[in-house]
Design a protein around this motif. Structure first.
Motif, PDB file in Angstrom:
ATOM      1  N   ALA A 112       0.827  -1.206   0.000  1.00 22.53           N
ATOM      2  CA  ALA A 112       0.000   0.000   0.000  1.00 22.53           C
ATOM      3  C   ALA A 112       0.860   1.253   0.000  1.00 22.53           C
ATOM      4  N   LEU A 113       1.990   1.228   0.724  1.00 22.08           N
ATOM      5  CA  LEU A 113       2.913   2.367   0.722  1.00 22.08           C
ATOM      6  C   LEU A 113       3.481   2.603  -0.670  1.00 22.08           C
ATOM      7  N   MET A 114       3.892   1.546  -1.341  1.00 16.56           N
ATOM      8  CA  MET A 114       4.459   1.694  -2.680  1.00 16.56           C
ATOM      9  C   MET A 114       3.438   2.271  -3.658  1.00 16.56           C
ATOM     10  N   ILE A 115       2.208   1.750  -3.607  1.00 12.60           N
ATOM     11  CA  ILE A 115       1.167   2.248  -4.515  1.00 12.60           C
ATOM     12  C   ILE A 115       0.808   3.686  -4.164  1.00 12.60           C
ATOM     13  N   GLY A 116       0.568   3.947  -2.889  1.00 11.72           N
ATOM     14  CA  GLY A 116       0.190   5.286  -2.480  1.00 11.72           C
ATOM     15  C   GLY A 116       1.275   6.313  -2.734  1.00 11.72           C
ATOM     16  N   ALA A 117       2.547   5.946  -2.478  1.00 12.22           N
ATOM     17  CA  ALA A 117       3.648   6.873  -2.730  1.00 12.22           C
ATOM     18  C   ALA A 117       3.759   7.196  -4.215  1.00 12.22           C
ATOM     19  N   THR A 118       3.569   6.208  -5.060  1.00 15.18           N
ATOM     20  CA  THR A 118       3.624   6.446  -6.503  1.00 15.18           C
ATOM     21  C   THR A 118       2.525   7.404  -6.944  1.00 15.18           C
ATOM     22  N   VAL A 119       1.317   7.172  -6.462  1.00 13.94           N
ATOM     23  CA  VAL A 119       0.199   8.048  -6.823  1.00 13.94           C
ATOM     24  C   VAL A 119       0.441   9.459  -6.299  1.00 13.94           C
ATOM     25  N   GLY A 120       0.904   9.592  -5.064  1.00 15.55           N
ATOM     26  CA  GLY A 120       1.145  10.905  -4.486  1.00 15.55           C
ATOM     27  C   GLY A 120       2.242  11.672  -5.189  1.00 15.55           C
ATOM     28  N   LEU A 121       3.337  10.983  -5.537  1.00 16.87           N
ATOM     29  CA  LEU A 121       4.428  11.643  -6.252  1.00 16.87           C
ATOM     30  C   LEU A 121       3.996  12.111  -7.639  1.00 16.87           C
ATOM     31  N   VAL A 122       3.288  11.254  -8.357  1.00 14.55           N
ATOM     32  CA  VAL A 122       2.826  11.613  -9.701  1.00 14.55           C
ATOM     33  C   VAL A 122       1.868  12.793  -9.619  1.00 14.55           C
ATOM     34  N   ALA A 123       0.957  12.778  -8.642  1.00 13.05           N
ATOM     35  CA  ALA A 123      -0.013  13.867  -8.515  1.00 13.05           C
ATOM     36  C   ALA A 123       0.679  15.189  -8.220  1.00 13.05           C
ATOM     37  N   ALA A 124       1.653  15.175  -7.297  1.00  7.73           N
ATOM     38  CA  ALA A 124       2.338  16.414  -6.930  1.00  7.73           C
ATOM     39  C   ALA A 124       3.233  16.917  -8.052  1.00  7.73           C
ATOM     40  N   PHE A 125       3.918  16.015  -8.724  1.00  5.62           N
ATOM     41  CA  PHE A 125       4.877  16.424  -9.759  1.00  5.62           C
ATOM     42  C   PHE A 125       4.171  16.840 -11.045  1.00  5.62           C
ATOM     43  N   ALA A 126       3.099  16.137 -11.411  1.00 10.52           N
ATOM     44  CA  ALA A 126       2.406  16.448 -12.662  1.00 10.52           C
ATOM     45  C   ALA A 126       1.498  17.663 -12.521  1.00 10.52           C
ATOM     46  N   GLY A 127       0.748  17.715 -11.405  1.00 10.41           N
ATOM     47  CA  GLY A 127      -0.168  18.825 -11.198  1.00 10.41           C
ATOM     48  C   GLY A 127      -1.302  18.812 -12.208  1.00 10.41           C
ATOM     49  N   GLY A 128      -2.005  19.922 -12.295  1.00 11.48           N
ATOM     50  CA  GLY A 128      -3.057  20.055 -13.299  1.00 11.48           C
ATOM     51  C   GLY A 128      -4.211  19.086 -13.128  1.00 11.48           C
ATOM     52  N   LEU A 130      -4.403  15.910 -13.872  1.00 13.76           N
ATOM     53  CA  LEU A 130      -4.049  14.596 -13.334  1.00 13.76           C
ATOM     54  C   LEU A 130      -4.021  14.627 -11.813  1.00 13.76           C
ATOM     55  N   ASP A 131      -3.478  15.702 -11.252  1.00 12.16           N
ATOM     56  CA  ASP A 131      -3.478  15.866  -9.802  1.00 12.16           C
ATOM     57  C   ASP A 131      -4.902  15.914  -9.273  1.00 12.16           C
ATOM     58  N   ALA A 132      -5.759  16.648  -9.954  1.00 11.11           N
ATOM     59  CA  ALA A 132      -7.147  16.779  -9.504  1.00 11.11           C
ATOM     60  C   ALA A 132      -7.869  15.436  -9.540  1.00 11.11           C
ATOM     61  N   VAL A 133      -7.693  14.678 -10.605  1.00 14.77           N
ATOM     62  CA  VAL A 133      -8.371  13.383 -10.724  1.00 14.77           C
ATOM     63  C   VAL A 133      -7.886  12.407  -9.660  1.00 14.77           C
ATOM     64  N   LEU A 134      -6.563  12.327  -9.491  1.00 12.46           N
ATOM     65  CA  LEU A 134      -6.011  11.388  -8.512  1.00 12.46           C
ATOM     66  C   LEU A 134      -6.429  11.752  -7.094  1.00 12.46           C
ATOM     67  N   MET A 135      -6.426  13.026  -6.759  1.00 12.66           N
ATOM     68  CA  MET A 135      -6.804  13.441  -5.408  1.00 12.66           C
ATOM     69  C   MET A 135      -8.285  13.252  -5.141  1.00 12.66           C
ATOM     70  N   ARG A 136      -9.121  13.415  -6.152  1.00 10.91           N
ATOM     71  CA  ARG A 136     -10.549  13.127  -5.944  1.00 10.91           C
ATOM     72  C   ARG A 136     -10.752  11.642  -5.674  1.00 10.91           C
ATOM     73  N   LEU A 137      -9.975  10.798  -6.356  1.00  6.80           N
ATOM     74  CA  LEU A 137     -10.056   9.363  -6.096  1.00  6.80           C
ATOM     75  C   LEU A 137      -9.592   9.038  -4.687  1.00  6.80           C
ATOM     76  N   VAL A 138      -8.513   9.682  -4.257  1.00  7.07           N
ATOM     77  CA  VAL A 138      -8.012   9.477  -2.897  1.00  7.07           C
ATOM     78  C   VAL A 138      -9.048   9.919  -1.869  1.00  7.07           C
ATOM     79  N   GLU A 139      -9.645  11.069  -2.096  1.00  5.82           N
ATOM     80  CA  GLU A 139     -10.667  11.568  -1.170  1.00  5.82           C
ATOM     81  C   GLU A 139     -11.878  10.656  -1.127  1.00  5.82           C
ATOM     82  N   LEU A 140     -12.215  10.061  -2.257  1.00  3.51           N
ATOM     83  CA  LEU A 140     -13.347   9.128  -2.287  1.00  3.51           C
ATOM     84  C   LEU A 140     -13.059   7.909  -1.420  1.00  3.51           C
ATOM     85  N   VAL A 141     -11.845   7.374  -1.509  1.00  3.50           N
ATOM     86  CA  VAL A 141     -11.488   6.211  -0.694  1.00  3.50           C
ATOM     87  C   VAL A 141     -11.429   6.583   0.785  1.00  3.50           C
ATOM     88  N   LEU A 142     -10.854   7.752   1.084  1.00  2.00           N
ATOM     89  CA  LEU A 142     -10.715   8.170   2.478  1.00  2.00           C
ATOM     90  C   LEU A 142     -12.044   8.576   3.108  1.00  2.00           C
TER      91      LEU A 142
END
Length: 301
Positions: A112-128, A130-142
């Motif tokens: 879970a750390l490996m998957i979550g870290a990958t998603v978090g790094l991509v979201a922060a580095f890419a922005g825009g 892609l960041d919005a879509v990934l974070m909405r998915l994270v918020e949905l799970v949380l």
């Protein structure tokens, strides 16, 4: 987090010997770490440590079932913590069950750390977007409790260690993603990141060698806490009959097997596995809590 010594823009390592010395200076945290390591070693070497193999039918006798602690079996074997309804030595069953619980807790937390870290790094580095879509998915799970997600998934998948791992990983990865993104956004504003981009380093090199290592401190703390939560979650699901199958050892199954005998004064079937589960989870939490204090300047005196 140790970066290459030849890297011209590598920031100083976050984890140092001084951090280890400060960690070991706290006797409570050190005791928690030592206890967890000892329990993990007992679980790994269960075939050599346990008095018997509680899941080998050739070693079991129904005539020895429900013996109280300190009893002697029909073949002269001593049962220090008594036996369960199947005649299994409780001490041996707890050691074998702990091996399954620790394996599931560690494996699910690491993946879970490996998957979550990958998603978090991509979201922060890419922005825009892609960041919005990934974070909405994270918020949905949380938005849903972890145990609720695991319960729903296990009711769909069915029991089994592999299915339990998948369900727990899907319930845990979002927390790591949010923490990683928050840490990455802070690190991306530092000078070494600006220098790395100015020198023309590739995205993968920046992510792997610069950004990810310096996002590890909060992930280390969250990882330790998630290990304890995963162990407790596995025990809860197994207790409810949705986790480890009855043919596999588990602390949750041991607690569940003796639940019907609590009112008949056969306390040891449930109480002893419950105490071991409490010690196991508490030892990890003590180490993780002190590590959080060391890595968070606001919590340092």
């Amino acid at each position: 987090m140790t970066l290459g010594a030849t890297d011209p823009v590598a920031p100083p390592p976050v984890v140092t010997r001084s951090l280890w010395r400060r960690f070991t200076a706290n006797p409570v945290a050190l005791a928690g770490l030592v206890v967890f390591i000892l329990l993990a070693l007992m679980a790994v070497f269960a075939p050599y440590v346990a008095p018997q193999d509680p899941y080998d039918l050739a070693n079991l006798s129904l005539l020895d079932n429900l013996l109280p602690p300190g009893s002697t079996g029909m073949n002269g074997q001593s049962f220090w913590l008594g036996t369960d309804p199947q005649g299994r030595d409780m001490l041996s069953a707890m050691i074998y069950g702990m091996r399954t619980s620790i394996f599931i807790g560690l494996t699910s937390a690491v993946i879970a750390l490996m998957i979550g870290a990958t998603v978090g790094l991509v979201a922060a580095f890419a922005g825009g977007w892609l960041d919005a879509v990934l974070m909405r998915l994270v918020e949905l799970v949380l938005a849903f409790p972890t145990i609720l997600i695991a319960l729903v998934l296990m009711s769909i998948f069915g029991s089994g260690i592999d299915k339990l791992l998948i369900a727990m990983i899907m319930a845990q990865w979002a927390g790591f993603a949010r923490v990683t993104r928050s840490a990455a956004l802070v690190e991306m504003e530092r000078e070494y990141m600006t220098a790395a981009r100015a020198m023309g380093f590739g995205r993968m090199r920046i992510l792997v060698l610069h950004l990810f290592p310096n996002c590890l401190p909060p992930l280390m703390v969250l990882g330790l806490i998630q290990i304890a939560d995963a162990i407790a979650l596995e025990a809860t699901l197994s207790f409810l009959g949705l986790g480890v199958p009855v043919t596999e050892p588990s602390l949750g199954l041991l607690i569940a097997s003796g639940f019907d005998y609590i009112l008949t004064q056969r306390y040891w079937i449930t109480i002893f596995p419950g105490i071991l589960l409490l010690i196991l989870v508490m030892s990890v939490n003590l180490a993780g809590d002190h590590l959080r204090n060391l890595l968070n300047p606001r919590l340092q005196k």
